[in-house]
Write a protein that holds these residues in place. Structure first.
Motif, PDB file in Angstrom:
ATOM      1  N   SER A 385       0.847  -1.194   0.000  1.00  0.00           N
ATOM      2  CA  SER A 385       0.000   0.000   0.000  1.00  0.00           C
ATOM      3  C   SER A 385       0.882   1.244   0.000  1.00  0.00           C
ATOM      4  CB  SER A 385      -0.935  -0.014   1.214  1.00  0.00           C
ATOM      5  OG  SER A 385      -1.807  -1.126   1.172  1.00  0.00           O
ATOM      6  N   LEU A 386       1.347   1.635  -1.168  1.00  0.00           N
ATOM      7  CA  LEU A 386       2.226   2.794  -1.281  1.00  0.00           C
ATOM      8  C   LEU A 386       1.451   4.074  -1.001  1.00  0.00           C
ATOM      9  CD1 LEU A 386       4.151   1.716  -4.505  1.00  0.00           C
ATOM     10  CD2 LEU A 386       4.814   1.382  -2.127  1.00  0.00           C
ATOM     11  N   PRO A 387       2.078   5.071  -0.363  1.00  0.00           N
ATOM     12  CA  PRO A 387       1.347   6.280   0.039  1.00  0.00           C
ATOM     13  C   PRO A 387       0.794   7.079  -1.135  1.00  0.00           C
ATOM     14  CG  PRO A 387       3.715   6.539   0.399  1.00  0.00           C
ATOM     15  CD  PRO A 387       3.480   5.097   0.093  1.00  0.00           C
ATOM     16  N   GLU A 388       1.407   6.978  -2.327  1.00  0.00           N
ATOM     17  CA  GLU A 388       0.911   7.766  -3.456  1.00  0.00           C
ATOM     18  C   GLU A 388      -0.314   7.142  -4.127  1.00  0.00           C
ATOM     19  OE1 GLU A 388       4.329   5.184  -4.973  1.00  0.00           O
ATOM     20  OE2 GLU A 388       3.861   6.445  -3.226  1.00  0.00           O
ATOM     21  N   LEU A 389      -0.671   5.905  -3.736  1.00  0.00           N
ATOM     22  CA  LEU A 389      -1.843   5.256  -4.320  1.00  0.00           C
ATOM     23  C   LEU A 389      -3.128   5.854  -3.750  1.00  0.00           C
ATOM     24  CD1 LEU A 389      -0.694   1.516  -4.225  1.00  0.00           C
ATOM     25  CD2 LEU A 389      -0.785   3.018  -6.207  1.00  0.00           C
ATOM     26  N   PRO A 390      -4.223   5.836  -4.517  1.00  0.00           N
ATOM     27  CA  PRO A 390      -5.504   6.300  -3.974  1.00  0.00           C
ATOM     28  C   PRO A 390      -5.897   5.499  -2.730  1.00  0.00           C
ATOM     29  CG  PRO A 390      -5.625   6.008  -6.357  1.00  0.00           C
ATOM     30  CD  PRO A 390      -4.304   5.447  -5.931  1.00  0.00           C
ATOM     31  N   GLN A 391      -6.621   6.149  -1.826  1.00  0.00           N
ATOM     32  CA  GLN A 391      -6.986   5.503  -0.562  1.00  0.00           C
ATOM     33  C   GLN A 391      -7.758   4.217  -0.808  1.00  0.00           C
ATOM     34  OE1 GLN A 391      -6.245   6.179   2.661  1.00  0.00           O
ATOM     35  NE2 GLN A 391      -4.810   7.725   1.888  1.00  0.00           N
ATOM     36  N   ALA A 392      -8.676   4.210  -1.782  1.00  0.00           N
ATOM     37  CA  ALA A 392      -9.468   3.008  -2.049  1.00  0.00           C
ATOM     38  C   ALA A 392      -8.570   1.860  -2.489  1.00  0.00           C
ATOM     39  CB  ALA A 392     -10.528   3.296  -3.117  1.00  0.00           C
ATOM     40  N   VAL A 393      -7.561   2.141  -3.338  1.00  0.00           N
ATOM     41  CA  VAL A 393      -6.646   1.096  -3.786  1.00  0.00           C
ATOM     42  C   VAL A 393      -5.825   0.561  -2.616  1.00  0.00           C
ATOM     43  CG1 VAL A 393      -4.673   0.604  -5.289  1.00  0.00           C
ATOM     44  CG2 VAL A 393      -6.539   2.049  -6.121  1.00  0.00           C
ATOM     45  N   GLN A 394      -5.372   1.458  -1.734  1.00  0.00           N
ATOM     46  CA  GLN A 394      -4.605   1.010  -0.570  1.00  0.00           C
ATOM     47  C   GLN A 394      -5.428   0.077   0.311  1.00  0.00           C
ATOM     48  OE1 GLN A 394      -2.240   3.923   1.592  1.00  0.00           O
ATOM     49  NE2 GLN A 394      -2.412   5.408  -0.083  1.00  0.00           N
ATOM     50  N   HIS A 395      -6.707   0.416   0.513  1.00  0.00           N
ATOM     51  CA  HIS A 395      -7.564  -0.430   1.355  1.00  0.00           C
ATOM     52  C   HIS A 395      -7.833  -1.781   0.692  1.00  0.00           C
ATOM     53  CE1 HIS A 395      -8.008   2.576   4.365  1.00  0.00           C
ATOM     54  NE2 HIS A 395      -8.763   3.398   3.649  1.00  0.00           N
ATOM     55  N   ILE A 396      -7.995  -1.791  -0.643  1.00  0.00           N
ATOM     56  CA  ILE A 396      -8.221  -3.055  -1.341  1.00  0.00           C
ATOM     57  C   ILE A 396      -7.006  -3.966  -1.210  1.00  0.00           C
ATOM     58  CG2 ILE A 396      -8.588  -4.095  -3.612  1.00  0.00           C
ATOM     59  CD1 ILE A 396     -10.180  -1.553  -4.338  1.00  0.00           C
ATOM     60  N   LEU A 397      -5.817  -3.406  -1.438  1.00  0.00           N
ATOM     61  CA  LEU A 397      -4.592  -4.195  -1.290  1.00  0.00           C
ATOM     62  C   LEU A 397      -4.434  -4.703   0.137  1.00  0.00           C
ATOM     63  CD1 LEU A 397      -2.102  -2.036  -3.401  1.00  0.00           C
ATOM     64  CD2 LEU A 397      -3.172  -4.182  -4.060  1.00  0.00           C
ATOM     65  N   GLN A 398      -4.821  -3.885   1.100  1.00  0.00           N
ATOM     66  CA  GLN A 398      -4.728  -4.305   2.505  1.00  0.00           C
ATOM     67  C   GLN A 398      -5.674  -5.471   2.783  1.00  0.00           C
ATOM     68  OE1 GLN A 398      -5.916  -1.338   5.396  1.00  0.00           O
ATOM     69  NE2 GLN A 398      -4.464  -2.104   6.900  1.00  0.00           N
ATOM     70  N   LEU A 399      -6.898  -5.426   2.238  1.00  0.00           N
ATOM     71  CA  LEU A 399      -7.845  -6.525   2.427  1.00  0.00           C
ATOM     72  C   LEU A 399      -7.317  -7.821   1.804  1.00  0.00           C
ATOM     73  CD1 LEU A 399     -11.345  -4.841   1.836  1.00  0.00           C
ATOM     74  CD2 LEU A 399     -10.429  -5.761   3.970  1.00  0.00           C
ATOM     75  N   VAL A 400      -6.736  -7.716   0.609  1.00  0.00           N
ATOM     76  CA  VAL A 400      -6.199  -8.914  -0.039  1.00  0.00           C
ATOM     77  C   VAL A 400      -5.037  -9.484   0.772  1.00  0.00           C
ATOM     78  CG1 VAL A 400      -5.074  -9.798  -2.117  1.00  0.00           C
ATOM     79  CG2 VAL A 400      -6.958  -8.181  -2.321  1.00  0.00           C
ATOM     80  N   ARG A 401      -4.148  -8.621   1.260  1.00  0.00           N
ATOM     81  CA  ARG A 401      -3.007  -9.108   2.066  1.00  0.00           C
ATOM     82  C   ARG A 401      -3.477  -9.733   3.367  1.00  0.00           C
ATOM     83  NH1 ARG A 401      -0.915  -3.992   1.184  1.00  0.00           N
ATOM     84  NH2 ARG A 401      -1.017  -3.626   3.435  1.00  0.00           N
ATOM     85  N   HIS A 402      -4.458  -9.114   4.011  1.00  0.00           N
ATOM     86  CA  HIS A 402      -4.919  -9.637   5.300  1.00  0.00           C
ATOM     87  C   HIS A 402      -5.612 -10.984   5.170  1.00  0.00           C
ATOM     88  CE1 HIS A 402      -4.876  -5.547   7.638  1.00  0.00           C
ATOM     89  NE2 HIS A 402      -3.690  -5.944   7.245  1.00  0.00           N
ATOM     90  N   SER A 403      -6.043 -11.339   3.959  1.00  0.00           N
ATOM     91  CA  SER A 403      -6.630 -12.667   3.768  1.00  0.00           C
ATOM     92  C   SER A 403      -5.565 -13.754   3.707  1.00  0.00           C
ATOM     93  CB  SER A 403      -7.452 -12.694   2.478  1.00  0.00           C
ATOM     94  OG  SER A 403      -6.609 -12.597   1.333  1.00  0.00           O
ATOM     95  N   GLN A 404      -4.294 -13.374   3.593  1.00  0.00           N
ATOM     96  CA  GLN A 404      -3.200 -14.326   3.462  1.00  0.00           C
ATOM     97  C   GLN A 404      -2.628 -14.680   4.836  1.00  0.00           C
ATOM     98  OE1 GLN A 404      -0.490 -12.148   0.993  1.00  0.00           O
ATOM     99  NE2 GLN A 404      -1.806 -12.245  -0.831  1.00  0.00           N
ATOM    100  N   PRO A 405      -2.020 -15.856   4.971  1.00  0.00           N
ATOM    101  CA  PRO A 405      -1.351 -16.191   6.235  1.00  0.00           C
ATOM    102  C   PRO A 405      -0.244 -15.193   6.516  1.00  0.00           C
ATOM    103  CG  PRO A 405      -1.565 -18.129   4.815  1.00  0.00           C
ATOM    104  CD  PRO A 405      -1.953 -16.949   3.984  1.00  0.00           C
ATOM    105  N   GLY A 406      -0.062 -14.863   7.781  1.00  0.00           N
ATOM    106  CA  GLY A 406       0.973 -13.923   8.173  1.00  0.00           C
ATOM    107  C   GLY A 406       2.223 -14.632   8.629  1.00  0.00           C
ATOM    108  N   ALA A 407       3.372 -14.063   8.270  1.00  0.00           N
ATOM    109  CA  ALA A 407       4.639 -14.669   8.679  1.00  0.00           C
ATOM    110  C   ALA A 407       4.882 -14.545  10.177  1.00  0.00           C
ATOM    111  CB  ALA A 407       5.793 -14.029   7.908  1.00  0.00           C
ATOM    112  N   ASP A 408       4.133 -13.675  10.863  1.00  0.00           N
ATOM    113  CA  ASP A 408       4.357 -13.434  12.285  1.00  0.00           C
ATOM    114  C   ASP A 408       3.262 -14.023  13.166  1.00  0.00           C
ATOM    115  OD1 ASP A 408       2.418 -11.792  11.315  1.00  0.00           O
ATOM    116  OD2 ASP A 408       3.107  -9.979  12.344  1.00  0.00           O
ATOM    117  N   LYS A 409       2.398 -14.895  12.614  1.00  0.00           N
ATOM    118  CA  LYS A 409       1.354 -15.501  13.432  1.00  0.00           C
ATOM    119  C   LYS A 409       1.146 -16.951  13.032  1.00  0.00           C
ATOM    120  CE  LYS A 409      -2.377 -13.732  10.461  1.00  0.00           C
ATOM    121  NZ  LYS A 409      -3.597 -12.885  10.401  1.00  0.00           N
TER     122      LYS A 409
END
Length: 633
Positions: A385-409
Motif C-alpha cells: 500500500s504505497l502512500p501515493e496510491l488512492p486511498q481506495a486502492v490502498q484499502h483493497i490491497l490491505q484486504l487482499v493481504r490480510h486474507s493471506q497467512p501472516g509470517a508473524d502468526k
C-alpha cells in the motif's frame, strides 16, 4: 563452515545397485554444468558426476540464440576471474569455461533435448553517495522528455510546485506529493515572487503549475537535495521579473530529503529497470563497480536500496532460456532417466522416456503452458500500500493481504486447511468466491474488478462477505481498476503455475502436492514454495520397500536472503535440514532449531537430525521449468 551444492537434493539413492557406467538423471531437473569453448570454435558441456563427468559435444550449427547465450556466459565468467586457470577439461577444450543451468528432456525418437539457462548469480554492489548521484542522474534524467542528459557531477530534475491547504508542496514525476517545512515554503514563495511565477499557483487547473529544479548533490559523502529556481525559464506571461535578485538554492531539511529520496527510489525501481536499457553512462558505471557485470551480454534487473546510511544496488539476472536437440552419440556416457525425483525409472531404452501422461493429455498440458507463460510476471507484485496510491486502492490491497497467512502468526489446523484448500482449488472466475481466504479473496477481487470495468456484476458481487471489497472497488476510476487488475493477475498466474506443474508432473507411482503460498511479510505479499511428496526411503524392512514423506519449503526472507527447509518423516522419525545463503540467517536458524526440535518432540516425534547449512539455494523447487523457446536443429 561447509559449502554445499543442492543440485542432488531431490534425488534419493535407488534401492538396487546400478551399472556404474550408466549415469542416472531426473527428467527436467535443473543441473549445474560447465560450458566449454573448444579450440575449433564449437561448444561443449561438462556435467560433474560420480566415476566420470558427462561430456556433451554440441552441434557446430547451433541456433543463434544458443550460441549467443553460451558465448555471453563464457565472457561473463572471464570478466569476473580474468586469471582463471585451466581446470580438468578434455584435451580439446580450452580454459574458457562458465557455469550454466542444464535440463534434460528425452524425446520419443531417441534424441535428447537440452534446455540451457545462464547461471549468473545475483550481484549486490555497495555504492558511495557520489555513485548514487551519478546513477540517479543518468537514469532519471534520461526518462524525462526534452531533458538533456545531466553531467555526472550534477543532477537537476524538474518538479512541480503545488498550492495546498497546508501550504506549498512538491510533486515529483511519479505523482507523489511531498509537503515542505515552513522555512522552505517561505523561501520558495519569495523566489517564486521574484521570478514572476507566483500567480501560477492560484491559476485554474488547465494551467501548468510552476516548476523548480531539484538538485541532487554530494557533500561530505552524503546526498544533499536543493531547490533551484531559474527566473528566465519560469516567469508567467504579463509579469515583471526582478532579474537583479540572484536565485539562492533552497536546501531541504533532513525530513524533506528523506521523503523525496524515497520517492526518487520508487522512480528508479518502478517499473523494473533492465541493465540493457539504461543509458550508456549508467552501464559504464556498472562495469566500473563490478567487472563481472556486462550489461551487453547478460541483462540484469536493477533495484536501488537504502539501508540506514548505506546505499546498495541489487542486480538480479534476467532468466532467459534456449534449447538444442542432440543425438545420443554426442554423450560420453550412457544415460538412464527417472520420470520424477522419487527415483521411478522409465521402463524404456537409454535416452528415451515413456511419459506418465497420455499423448492427448500431454498436448493439453503443453498448450496450457504456452498460454500461461506469457502471463507470468518476472516477479509477482508485492501488493504494498504505497502512500501515493488512492486511498481506495490502498484499502483493497490491505484486504487482499490480510486474507493471506501472516509470517508473524501461527494458524490453527483448521485455518491452515482452509487456506491450502482455497489455493489448491483456485480459479480466477470460480463460483462463490469470498474474501475469507487468500485464494478466495484474490478470485473475489478479480471478479469484482472485471464486473466494475465491464459494468456487469459477476458472481462474487452477490456474496455478503465481499461487500466491503465491492464498495471499495466501486469507488475506482477505470484506469485505477485496470492497474489493480494487472497487479492481481500476476498473483493469479503464479498460483496457476503450481497447479499446472503438479498436473505436468503427475503419474501413478508418486503422490505429490505443489503449492506457491502468498504470505504477509512486513506489509507486503511474498510467495513461498511448498513441495510435499511421498518417496522411497533407503533400505528395506522385512524385505519390503519403505516410504517416507518429504516436505520441501522455500522462503524469501528479503534482507536475510533465501531459506530452504527439507523435512523428512518416516514413521515417527523426523529429519530437519535448513539451507540458507546468508550467514546472518544461519545464525538465527541455529538459535531457533533447538526450540523447534523440542516442539516436535512434544508432538511424539523422534527428531534424529536438526541442523542448518550454508549453501546454494535453487531458484525454484518446482519440479519442471518450462520455456516458450523450443528450438530444434
Amino acid at each position: 563452515m561447509n559449502q554445499i551444492n543442492l543440485d542432488k537434493l531431490f534425488q534419493l539413492s535407488p534401492g538396487q545397485k546400478a551399472d556404474p557406467a550408466v549415469l542416472k538423471l531426473v527428467v527436467a531437473q535443473v543441473y549445474q554444468a560447465q560450458v566449454q569453448q573448444l579450440t575449433n570454435g564449437q561448444f561443449g558441456l561438462r556435467l560433474p558426476a560420480a566415476q566420470a563427468p558427462l561430456q556433451i559435444t554440441l552441434p557446430a550449427n547451433l541456433p543463434a540464440n544458443v550460441q549467443a547465450m553460451l558465448q555471453a556466459s563464457v565472457q561473463t565468467a572471464l570478466a569476473a576471474t580474468p586469471g582463471m586457470a585451466t581446470q580438468s577439461t578434455p584435451p580439446q577444450a580450452t580454459s574458457l569455461q562458465a557455469n550454466v543451468q542444464l535440463q534434460f528432456l528425452p524425446q520419443n525418437n531417441g534424441q535428447l533435448q537440452l534446455i540451457l539457462q545462464p547461471a549468473s548469480a545475483p550481484v549486490k554492489l555497495t555504492l558511495s553517495a557520489a555513485q548514487v548521484q551519478q546513477l540517479l542522474s543518468s537514469v532519471l534524467s534520461a526518462g524525462l522528455p526534452g531533458l538533456n542528459p545531466q553531467p555526472a557531477a550534477l543532477t537537476q530534475l524538474p518538479v512541480n510546485v503545488l498550492q495546498q491547504p497546508q501550504g506549498l508542496a512538491l510533486q515529483l514525476g511519479n505523482g507523489a506529493v511531498v509537503r515542505l517545512s515552513a522555512n522552505a515554503q517561505a523561501a520558495l514563495m519569495q523566489q517564486l515572487s521574484n521570478s514572476g511565477a507566483l500567480s501560477l499557483l492560484s491559476a485554474d487547473a488547465k494551467t501548468a503549475p510552476p516548476q523548480v529544479l531539484l538538485d541532487i548533490k554530494t557533500e561530505r559523502q552524503q546526498l544533499v537535495l536543493q531547490l533551484q529556481i531559474q527566473p528566465a525559464n519560469i516567469k508567467a506571461p504579463g509579469t515583471v521579473v526582478n532579474a537583479n535578485l540572484p536565485a539562492t538554492p533552497i536546501t531541504l531539511n533532513k525530513a524533506e530529503q528523506t521523503a523525496v529520496l524515497q520517492q526518487l527510489l520508487q522512480l528508479f525501481n518502478q517499473p523494473v529497470r533492465s541493465s540493457a536499457t539504461i543509458p550508456a553512462a549508467a552501464q559504464q558505471l556498472l562495469s566500473q563497480l563490478s567487472g563481472s557485470v556486462n550489461a551487453g551480454t547478460q541483462p540484469y534487473q536493477l533495484q536501488l536500496q537504502q539501508q540506514a546510511s548505506q546505499w546498495q544496488l541489487l542486480l538480479q539476472p534476467v532468466k532467459t532460456s534456449a534449447s538444442v536437440t542432440i543425438m545420443p552419440e554426442a554423450l560420453s556416457r550412457a544415460l538412464q532417466f527417472n520420470t520424477d525425483s522419487s527415483g521411478n525409472t522409465a521402463k524404456t531404452p537409454a535416452n528415451t522416456l515413456q511419459m506418465p501422461l497420455t499423448q492427448q493429455t500431454q498436448q493439453l498440458v503443453q498448450q496450457a503452458w504456452r498460454h500461461l507463460l506469457p502471463l507470468m510476471p518476472m516477479q509477482a507484485d508485492t501488493l504494498a500500500s504505497l502512500p501515493e496510491l488512492p486511498q481506495a486502492v490502498q484499502h483493497i490491497l490491505q484486504l487482499v493481504r490480510h486474507s493471506q497467512p501472516g509470517a508473524d502468526k501461527v494458524l490453527s489446523p483448521q485455518q491452515l486447511v482452509n487456506q491450502l484448500t482455497s489455493l489448491l482449488q483456485f480459479q480466477p472466475l470460480q463460483p462463490s468466491a469470498t474474501a475469507q481466504t487468500s485464494g478466495g479473496a484474490l478470485a473475489a477481487a478479480i471478479q469484482l474488478l472485471l464486473g466494475h470495468l465491464l459494468q456487469k456484476p459477476l458472481s462474487a458481487a452477490t456474496q455478503p462477505a465481499n461487500k466491503p471489497l465491492a464498495q471499495l472497488i466501486s469507488q475506482l476510476e477505470p484506469g485505477q481498476a485496470s492497474n489493480l487488475l494487472r497487479q492481481l493477475a500476476g498473483h493469479s498466474s503464479t498460483l496457476q503455475q503450481s497447479q499446472l506443474a503438479a498436473l505436468d508432473n503427475n503419474n501413478a507411482q508418486t503422490q505429490q502436492l505443489l503449492l506457491q503460498l502468498p504470505m504477509q511479510q512486513g506489509g507486503q505479499s511474498v510467495f513461498s514454495q511448498l513441495l510435499l511428496e511421498q518417496r522411497e526411503a533407503d533400505g528395506k524392512q522385512n524385505g519390503e520397500k519403505q516410504t517416507l514423506w518429504q516436505l520441501t519449503m522455500k522462503f524469501d526472507l528479503k534482507q536475510l536472503g533465501q531459506l530452504m527447509v527439507v523435512a523428512k518423516l518416516q514413521q515417527q522419525q523426523l529429519q530437519l535440514q535448513f539451507y540458507t545463503d546468508e550467514v546472518q540467517a544461519k545464525q538465527q536458524a541455529d538459535r531457533f532449531l533447538p526450540l523447534l526440535s523440542d516442539r516436535c518432540k512434544a508432538q511424539g516425534l523422534d527428531v534424529t537430525q536438526a541442523e542448518c547449512t550454508l549453501g546454494k539455494i535453487p531458484d525454484t523447487i518446482l519440479p519442471r521449468a518450462n520455456s516458450l523457446l523450443a528450438i530444434k536443429v
